[in-house]
Write a protein that holds these residues in place. Structure first.
Motif, PDB file in Angstrom:
ATOM      1  N   TYR A  76      33.470   1.290  29.478  1.00 62.97           N
ATOM      2  CA  TYR A  76      34.072   2.395  28.725  1.00 62.97           C
ATOM      3  C   TYR A  76      34.487   3.534  29.654  1.00 62.97           C
ATOM      4  O   TYR A  76      35.553   4.129  29.482  1.00 62.97           O
ATOM      5  N   ALA A  77      33.648   3.824  30.653  1.00 61.05           N
ATOM      6  CA  ALA A  77      33.998   4.885  31.604  1.00 61.05           C
ATOM      7  C   ALA A  77      35.312   4.559  32.299  1.00 61.05           C
ATOM      8  O   ALA A  77      36.182   5.425  32.468  1.00 61.05           O
ATOM      9  N   GLY A  78      35.479   3.303  32.706  1.00 60.80           N
ATOM     10  CA  GLY A  78      36.709   2.905  33.373  1.00 60.80           C
ATOM     11  C   GLY A  78      37.907   2.969  32.452  1.00 60.80           C
ATOM     12  O   GLY A  78      38.969   3.477  32.825  1.00 60.80           O
ATOM     13  N   ALA A  79      37.747   2.455  31.232  1.00 64.50           N
ATOM     14  CA  ALA A  79      38.872   2.439  30.293  1.00 64.50           C
ATOM     15  C   ALA A  79      39.272   3.857  29.880  1.00 64.50           C
ATOM     16  O   ALA A  79      40.462   4.190  29.810  1.00 64.50           O
ATOM     17  N   ALA A  80      38.280   4.710  29.620  1.00 62.37           N
ATOM     18  CA  ALA A  80      38.573   6.060  29.142  1.00 62.37           C
ATOM     19  C   ALA A  80      39.313   6.885  30.176  1.00 62.37           C
ATOM     20  O   ALA A  80      40.083   7.783  29.830  1.00 62.37           O
ATOM     21  N   HIS A  81      39.099   6.578  31.447  1.00 64.60           N
ATOM     22  CA  HIS A  81      39.770   7.334  32.498  1.00 64.60           C
ATOM     23  C   HIS A  81      41.120   6.735  32.890  1.00 64.60           C
ATOM     24  O   HIS A  81      41.790   7.265  33.782  1.00 64.60           O
ATOM     25  N   VAL A 101      43.465   5.674  30.387  1.00 67.29           N
ATOM     26  CA  VAL A 101      44.411   5.784  29.275  1.00 67.29           C
ATOM     27  C   VAL A 101      44.620   7.257  28.959  1.00 67.29           C
ATOM     28  O   VAL A 101      43.809   8.102  29.344  1.00 67.29           O
ATOM     29  N   PRO A 102      45.726   7.603  28.271  1.00 68.32           N
ATOM     30  CA  PRO A 102      45.975   9.008  27.950  1.00 68.32           C
ATOM     31  C   PRO A 102      44.860   9.628  27.134  1.00 68.32           C
ATOM     32  O   PRO A 102      44.189   8.951  26.344  1.00 68.32           O
ATOM     33  N   ALA A 103      44.652  10.922  27.325  1.00 66.16           N
ATOM     34  CA  ALA A 103      43.641  11.646  26.565  1.00 66.16           C
ATOM     35  C   ALA A 103      43.938  11.526  25.071  1.00 66.16           C
ATOM     36  O   ALA A 103      45.091  11.524  24.646  1.00 66.16           O
ATOM     37  N   SER A 104      42.876  11.401  24.268  1.00 62.78           N
ATOM     38  CA  SER A 104      43.040  11.214  22.831  1.00 62.78           C
ATOM     39  C   SER A 104      41.944  11.977  22.107  1.00 62.78           C
ATOM     40  O   SER A 104      40.798  12.037  22.560  1.00 62.78           O
ATOM     41  N   ALA A 105      42.309  12.577  20.975  1.00 57.70           N
ATOM     42  CA  ALA A 105      41.326  13.364  20.219  1.00 57.70           C
ATOM     43  C   ALA A 105      40.417  12.489  19.374  1.00 57.70           C
ATOM     44  O   ALA A 105      39.310  12.884  19.039  1.00 57.70           O
ATOM     45  N   GLY A 106      40.857  11.291  19.011  1.00 58.81           N
ATOM     46  CA  GLY A 106      40.074  10.436  18.131  1.00 58.81           C
ATOM     47  C   GLY A 106      39.173   9.470  18.883  1.00 58.81           C
ATOM     48  O   GLY A 106      39.092   9.466  20.107  1.00 58.81           O
ATOM     49  N   LYS A 107      38.483   8.636  18.105  1.00 63.16           N
ATOM     50  CA  LYS A 107      37.590   7.637  18.691  1.00 63.16           C
ATOM     51  C   LYS A 107      38.381   6.400  19.115  1.00 63.16           C
ATOM     52  O   LYS A 107      39.409   6.074  18.524  1.00 63.16           O
ATOM     53  N   ARG A 108      37.868   5.711  20.133  1.00 61.79           N
ATOM     54  CA  ARG A 108      38.475   4.494  20.643  1.00 61.79           C
ATOM     55  C   ARG A 108      37.498   3.336  20.521  1.00 61.79           C
ATOM     56  O   ARG A 108      36.308   3.496  20.725  1.00 61.79           O
ATOM     57  N   GLY A 127      33.870   4.947  21.517  1.00 62.22           N
ATOM     58  CA  GLY A 127      33.603   6.200  22.195  1.00 62.22           C
ATOM     59  C   GLY A 127      34.599   7.267  21.814  1.00 62.22           C
ATOM     60  O   GLY A 127      35.640   6.994  21.204  1.00 62.22           O
ATOM     61  N   SER A 128      34.275   8.492  22.179  1.00 60.98           N
ATOM     62  CA  SER A 128      35.163   9.625  21.964  1.00 60.98           C
ATOM     63  C   SER A 128      35.320  10.342  23.293  1.00 60.98           C
ATOM     64  O   SER A 128      34.318  10.643  23.954  1.00 60.98           O
ATOM     65  N   HIS A 129      36.563  10.584  23.671  1.00 59.96           N
ATOM     66  CA  HIS A 129      36.853  11.171  24.980  1.00 59.96           C
ATOM     67  C   HIS A 129      36.210  10.292  26.064  1.00 59.96           C
ATOM     68  O   HIS A 129      36.546   9.144  26.188  1.00 59.96           O
ATOM     69  N   TYR A 130      35.254  10.839  26.804  1.00 58.73           N
ATOM     70  CA  TYR A 130      34.641  10.081  27.895  1.00 58.73           C
ATOM     71  C   TYR A 130      33.208   9.669  27.569  1.00 58.73           C
ATOM     72  O   TYR A 130      32.485   9.199  28.443  1.00 58.73           O
ATOM     73  N   THR A 131      32.808   9.829  26.310  1.00 59.54           N
ATOM     74  CA  THR A 131      31.424   9.564  25.918  1.00 59.54           C
ATOM     75  C   THR A 131      31.341   8.349  25.005  1.00 59.54           C
ATOM     76  O   THR A 131      31.936   8.344  23.918  1.00 59.54           O
ATOM     77  N   PRO A 132      30.595   7.298  25.379  1.00 54.71           N
ATOM     78  CA  PRO A 132      30.401   6.151  24.487  1.00 54.71           C
ATOM     79  C   PRO A 132      29.475   6.515  23.335  1.00 54.71           C
ATOM     80  O   PRO A 132      28.494   7.245  23.518  1.00 54.71           O
ATOM     81  N   ASP A 147      30.629   5.914  38.437  1.00 59.59           N
ATOM     82  CA  ASP A 147      29.178   5.986  38.482  1.00 59.59           C
ATOM     83  C   ASP A 147      28.680   6.158  39.911  1.00 59.59           C
ATOM     84  O   ASP A 147      27.689   6.843  40.154  1.00 59.59           O
ATOM     85  N   LEU A 148      29.354   5.521  40.842  1.00 59.74           N
ATOM     86  CA  LEU A 148      28.999   5.685  42.251  1.00 59.74           C
ATOM     87  C   LEU A 148      29.094   7.152  42.664  1.00 59.74           C
ATOM     88  O   LEU A 148      28.261   7.666  43.401  1.00 59.74           O
ATOM     89  N   LEU A 149      30.110   7.822  42.180  1.00 61.58           N
ATOM     90  CA  LEU A 149      30.296   9.223  42.524  1.00 61.58           C
ATOM     91  C   LEU A 149      29.374  10.154  41.750  1.00 61.58           C
ATOM     92  O   LEU A 149      29.145  11.285  42.151  1.00 61.58           O
ATOM     93  N   GLY A 150      28.904   9.688  40.616  1.00 63.40           N
ATOM     94  CA  GLY A 150      27.926  10.470  39.882  1.00 63.40           C
ATOM     95  C   GLY A 150      28.485  11.473  38.902  1.00 63.40           C
ATOM     96  O   GLY A 150      27.732  12.243  38.323  1.00 63.40           O
ATOM     97  N   ARG A 151      29.787  11.487  38.715  1.00 64.13           N
ATOM     98  CA  ARG A 151      30.344  12.396  37.728  1.00 64.13           C
ATOM     99  C   ARG A 151      31.691  11.869  37.255  1.00 64.13           C
ATOM    100  O   ARG A 151      32.307  11.055  37.907  1.00 64.13           O
ATOM    101  N   SER A 152      32.144  12.344  36.094  1.00 65.29           N
ATOM    102  CA  SER A 152      33.419  11.912  35.521  1.00 65.29           C
ATOM    103  C   SER A 152      34.379  13.085  35.471  1.00 65.29           C
ATOM    104  O   SER A 152      33.987  14.239  35.587  1.00 65.29           O
ATOM    105  N   GLN A 153      35.629  12.777  35.285  1.00 67.52           N
ATOM    106  CA  GLN A 153      36.676  13.789  35.269  1.00 67.52           C
ATOM    107  C   GLN A 153      37.139  14.025  33.847  1.00 67.52           C
ATOM    108  O   GLN A 153      37.768  13.188  33.244  1.00 67.52           O
ATOM    109  N   HIS A 154      36.796  15.169  33.295  1.00 65.47           N
ATOM    110  CA  HIS A 154      37.088  15.453  31.902  1.00 65.47           C
ATOM    111  C   HIS A 154      38.382  16.258  31.792  1.00 65.47           C
ATOM    112  O   HIS A 154      38.401  17.399  31.349  1.00 65.47           O
ATOM    113  N   GLU A 155      39.469  15.670  32.227  1.00 66.69           N
ATOM    114  CA  GLU A 155      40.769  16.304  32.188  1.00 66.69           C
ATOM    115  C   GLU A 155      41.802  15.291  31.712  1.00 66.69           C
ATOM    116  O   GLU A 155      41.540  14.097  31.699  1.00 66.69           O
ATOM    117  N   ASP A 156      42.969  15.769  31.308  1.00 72.80           N
ATOM    118  CA  ASP A 156      44.069  14.864  30.998  1.00 72.80           C
ATOM    119  C   ASP A 156      44.559  14.291  32.327  1.00 72.80           C
ATOM    120  O   ASP A 156      45.165  14.987  33.134  1.00 72.80           O
TER     121      ASP A 156
END
Length: 553
Positions: free
Chosen positions: A175-180, A182-189, A204-209, A358-367
């Motif tokens: 999910y982390a890979g897929a969410a980063h 595809v285009p940002a979306s307000a709804g659930k995927r 998931g929603s945004h970057y959170t499963p 996950d290797l880097l330890g953080r995600s990018q919460h931007e479009d």
């Protein structure tokens, strides 16, 4: 140095010649250039594409049940954030799950295939620091009783530790890979990843499963169980679908209750199915990308008609996918049936990309599209002042049109800005027909965060911002109001300087467009006035009225 960075994986695969089998020569850093490129052109390419060193590189190894994969990416900083652009990739169709016996023992042949693949990966990673590499193994090595025997030799071959991850952990990383990607979306995927030995389902929603499950059905194991000799008939295919449906029924009620707005297929299976239904015209009318329910049904009919997968003659059918096609197709059909899905989009981002985050330890919460456009502007040496000038003017014109859907208006304004930002990236190749080079890059480069549909929209705008309009008359993705605004802005900014344009207004009139110009401004800009008359004639050629009106205001 890298653990705290925010990065994004993307792949730049720009070919500068569309001929079949063409392989562009490479500039320093491994990037393609035009044939017969001059020394000066090579020097410019080198300045745009600096060579990477291993201190800037990260790598992920995905030991799946069907394929082993390695990706190497280079960290790049931009004003909008950081990304990783792929600089190398290896894929080995090991089909580890095919070597798993009924008593869950891996046979010697499959182990040797795996070790050999990892030796080749190990050579590529020889100079990497251990903190910059992560290797994960999935379902087959979760259930194999002799996994320990295999892993000891495997780690020696690779030269790095290997983690056997649990099913839910695999789902989280997918999910982390897929969410980063595809285009940002307000709804659930809903993300569905059909692997070789298991299939992961994540909402998931945004970057959170929100929900994560891993079921023991995969394209390799299913193909071995139901299509061992690659023979396909109506009865066997139905049995394979029912077997997959029984597994999915365990989670279907809860998942449908949670709901989602978008369904995405990741992994090689989803992408292979999408390529087949797209290339062979199997999808439902109006659907050019992704997988439709009708597309799956037509692919199944073609498979049953062939009676054996090896006799199937379809465009885009790759040899390494033939042994697992029937199993993967039956599972995807069951996904559609049990979860009530009508359409699935696809993405390249999956487990490997999630492993890097996950290797880097953080995600990018931007479009990510903003970050990608910024990276492309820097990479191709875009004139930022001119791009901003055209983008602002195009948006100003668009805002004069009626658009009751504010969400659509916001999205269109962004696309106009992105098209203006990228319309001249083709100048890095050649000034002649640069807009065609720009469009080719926008269409074919891997652009993190942009869907294939997004890229088609963007490429159509970039291609159409200059030159004749006839080339776009058969292009489904072209959006004429946006193109009108972009072309007009580019025409008016031809001097590449700030000039007084406040008195110019536009409108949509009788299915066409109207440009209103103050007489005083026209008198001071005769070349632009002449160009506008030519522009009006160009629009009339494609059957769209275009009127230039002079006012005393």
């Amino acid at each position: 140095m890298l653990r705290g960075d925010i990065v994004r994986l993307g792949t730049l695969k720009v070919s500068l010649n569309s001929g079949a089998g063409y392989k562009a020569p490479r500039a320093p850093g491994g990037h393609p250039v035009l044939p017969n490129a001059s020394a000066a052109a090579l020097a410019r390419m080198e300045s745009l594409y600096p060579m990477a060193n291993t201190s800037q590189l990260l790598a992920a190894v995905d030991m799946g049940s069907n394929s082993f994969r390695l990706i190497v990416g280079r960290v790049e900083e931009t004003e909008a954030g950081s990304q990783i652009y792929q600089v190398d990739a290896l894929r080995e169709p090991v089909r580890l799950a095919a070597g798993l016996s009924r008593d869950k023992m891996l046979d010697r042949a499959s182990q040797v295939r795996g070790w050999d693949a990892l030796k080749r990966f190990g050579e590529r990673l020889r100079d990497f620091h251990p903190d910059h590499v992560r290797a994960v193994a999935t379902n087959t090595l979760r259930i194999a009783k002799n996994a320990g025997e295999f892993l000891g030799e495997a780690q020696a071959a690779l030269g790095f530790p290997i983690e056997v991850i649990a099913g839910r952990e695999e789902a989280r990383l997918i999910y982390a890979g897929a969410a980063h990607s595809v285009p940002a979306s307000a709804g659930k995927r809903l993300v569905v990843d059909i692997g070789g030995g298991s299939t992961e389902f994540i909402i998931g929603s945004h970057y959170t499963p929100i929900k994560m499950e891993s079921l023991y059905i995969g394209c390799v194991s299913h193909s071995c169980a139901f299509f061992p000799a690659s023979n396909v008939d109506e009865y066997t295919m139905r049995q394979a679908e029912l077997a997959a449906s029984r597994e999915i029924q365990i989670i279907s009620a809860e998942y449908k209750k949670t709901g989602w707005e978008q369904a995405i297929g990741s992994s090689g299976t989803a992408r292979a199915l999408a390529e087949l239904v797209e290339a062979n015209g199997f999808n439902d009318p109006g659907i050019t990308h992704g997988i439709s329910r009708g597309g799956l049904e037509r692919l199944k009919r073609a498979l049953i008609k062939a009676e054996n997968v090896n006799r199937l003659k379809l465009i885009a059918l790759k040899g390494d996918r033939i042994p697992v096609l029937a199993g993967g197709l039956s599972i995807m059909i069951a996904v559609f049936d049990e979860l009530g899905v009508d359409y699935v989009d696809t993405t390249d981002g999956a487990l490997r990309l999630g492993v890097l985050y996950d290797l880097l330890g953080r995600s990018q919460h931007e479009d990510m599209r903003v970050v990608t456009v910024e990276g492309f502007m820097r990479r191709y040496g875009v004139d930022r002042v001119q791009a901003g000038r055209i983008g602002e003017l195009a948006v100003r014109f668009y805002d004069q049109f009626e658009e009751p859907d504010e969400e659509r208006r916001a999205e269109n304004r962004m696309f106009l800005g992105w098209a203006a930002a990228l319309h001249e990236i083709g100048l890095s190749i050649s000034h002649s027909a640069y807009h065609k080079h720009s469009a080719y890059i926008a269409s074919n480069a891997d652009m993190p965060g942009f869907s294939r549909t997004d890229q088609a929209r963007l490429a159509a705008l970039v291609l159409g911002h200059a030159g004749k309009l006839g080339k776009l008359s058969q292009t489904r993705e072209v959006e004429w109001p946006l193109l009108f605004c972009l072309r007009l802005a580019a025409l008016l900014c031809r001097r590449r300087a700030d000039v007084g344009l406040l008195g110019i207004t536009v409108a949509q009139v009788n299915g066409g467009y109207e440009v209103r110009l103050p007489n005083e401004w026209v008198a001071n800009n005769p070349l632009t006035d002449y160009s506008l008359i030519q522009e009006a004639a160009e629009w009339e050629k494609v059957g769209i009225p275009y009127r230039v009106v002079y006012t005393d205001e």
